[in-house]
Design a protein around this motif. Structure first.
Motif, PDB file in Angstrom:
ATOM      1  N   GLU A 162       0.739  -1.228   0.096  1.00 17.47           N
ATOM      2  CA  GLU A 162      -0.022   0.053  -0.011  1.00 17.47           C
ATOM      3  C   GLU A 162       0.762   1.409   0.083  1.00 17.47           C
ATOM      4  O   GLU A 162       0.513   2.273  -0.694  1.00 17.47           O
ATOM      5  CB  GLU A 162      -1.052   0.012   1.135  1.00 17.47           C
ATOM      6  N   GLU A 207       2.428   1.792  -3.516  1.00 17.93           N
ATOM      7  CA  GLU A 207       1.318   2.133  -4.451  1.00 17.93           C
ATOM      8  C   GLU A 207       0.774   3.681  -4.255  1.00 17.93           C
ATOM      9  O   GLU A 207       0.600   4.481  -5.263  1.00 17.93           O
ATOM     10  CB  GLU A 207      -0.094   1.383  -4.289  1.00 17.93           C
ATOM     11  N   MET A 257       5.195   4.868  -6.269  1.00 10.24           N
ATOM     12  CA  MET A 257       5.130   4.831  -7.731  1.00 10.24           C
ATOM     13  C   MET A 257       4.527   6.152  -8.011  1.00 10.24           C
ATOM     14  O   MET A 257       4.828   6.665  -9.338  1.00 10.24           O
ATOM     15  CB  MET A 257       4.222   3.628  -8.042  1.00 10.24           C
ATOM     16  N   PRO A 301       8.470  -2.040  -5.277  1.00  7.49           N
ATOM     17  CA  PRO A 301       7.133  -1.372  -5.914  1.00  7.49           C
ATOM     18  C   PRO A 301       6.874  -1.263  -7.358  1.00  7.49           C
ATOM     19  O   PRO A 301       5.776  -1.319  -7.796  1.00  7.49           O
ATOM     20  CB  PRO A 301       7.429   0.039  -5.232  1.00  7.49           C
ATOM     21  N   GLY A 323       5.737  -5.319  -7.776  1.00  9.48           N
ATOM     22  CA  GLY A 323       4.663  -5.582  -6.773  1.00  9.48           C
ATOM     23  C   GLY A 323       5.104  -6.648  -5.900  1.00  9.48           C
ATOM     24  O   GLY A 323       4.304  -7.590  -5.169  1.00  9.48           O
ATOM     25  N   LYS A 352       1.605 -11.330  -6.922  1.00 11.13           N
ATOM     26  CA  LYS A 352       0.345 -11.233  -6.913  1.00 11.13           C
ATOM     27  C   LYS A 352      -0.511 -12.576  -6.732  1.00 11.13           C
ATOM     28  O   LYS A 352      -0.183 -13.348  -7.529  1.00 11.13           O
ATOM     29  CB  LYS A 352      -0.045 -10.202  -8.088  1.00 11.13           C
TER      30      LYS A 352
END
Length: 277
Positions: A18, A21, A25, A131, A134, A150
């Motif tokens: 989190e 994001e 980024m 980042p 991910g 993911k």
């Protein structure tokens, strides 16, 4: 005191995702003129992404572990005494919000967020989060290391198999040492197949722990750069020690560190590169 448990690693990983994001980024390749500041030199930088990521992660951790010590790289710039409390803390989190800030500020996708979990002077877990993609490289003491992507993606991390020095690929970070030592080590690295330098501990430990390179070495030992990475590398089957062969411990800031696939490889690299005349 709220205790740390291995399954809390999913919570911590989500905190890092989190933060990446929300704070990292959106600023990547979008930094303004006033968003980058020099600390000690032109290659030692801090950006808004560093400061805001560390603030966000710290606040999220303290919501879950209100009694924990949080030692962040940027917080220690303002209060160096935070590091003095690290060895004796019942539970501590050590954070490098954007490791590889020079790369980040230059628009190079070679950076990451590093977090180590320390209990009573021992590193018990480590995370290196990328980042850009991910993914997160995670290890818990005694439980191995793995790349988590993911969804349910998970791939065990393992160091490369030992091989001769002239087939090895690796790096020794020599930015923070005197010129004569730098010249000597740079010359010794010619004995390997290829030497590289990314100016990013997060990326270097990732490569070493996943078997993409043979060895990595450093002289500067700030805890946020190495505690998580050394544990991850060890859990991936590797061997790390100070340049004199002594074990690396929480709280130690000198003596350098070298990480290799096994002890025999470590001794060869130390002899042929670090200590070669």
């Amino acid at each position: 005191m709220t205790s740390f448990r291995d399954h809390d690693l999913d919570l911590i990983r989500n905190i890092l995702i989190e933060a990446g994001e929300a704070e990292i980024m959106p600023r990547f390749r979008a930094l303004g003129e006033g968003d980058v500041t020099e600390k000690k030199s032109s290659i030692d930088l801090v950006t808004d992404a560093d400061l805001l990521t560390e603030k966000r992660v710290t606040e999220a951790l303290l919501q879950i572990y209100p009694d924990a010590l949080v030692v962040g790289e940027e917080a220690c710039e303002q209060n160096s005494r935070l590091m003095d409390r690290l060895v004796d803390a019942d539970l501590a989190f050590v954070i490098d919000p954007v490791d590889g800030t020079f790369n980040f500020s230059a628009g190079l996708p070679v950076f990451g967020t590093i977090l180590a979990v320390v209990e009573k002077g021992e590193t018990v877990a480590g995370l290196i989060h990328d980042p850009v993609h991910g993914d997160t490289l995670i290890a818990a003491r005694g439980a191995g290391a793995a790349v988590h992507g993911k969804g349910d993606y998970r791939l065990a991390a393992r160091v490369i198999a030992p091989r001769p020095l002239d087939s090895m690929v690796g790096t020794v970070s020599i930015n923070d040492i005197d010129r004569d030592t730098r010249r000597r080590i740079a010359g010794s690295l010619a004995k390997t197949k290829m030497a590289f330098g990314y100016n990013c501990s997060a990326y270097e430990y990732w490569l070493a722990a996943t078997g993409k390179v043979d060895f990595i070495g450093h002289f500067k030992l700030m805890p946020w750069d190495h505690l998580a990475g050394v544990l991850i590398h060890n859990e991936a089957g590797g061997y790390s020690a100070h340049h004199d062969g002594s074990p690396y411990r929480v709280g130690q800031l000198g003596g350098g560190i070298l990480s290799a696939p096994d002890r025999d490889s470590w001794e060869m690299i130390a002899r042929e590169i670090l200590h070669a005349g």
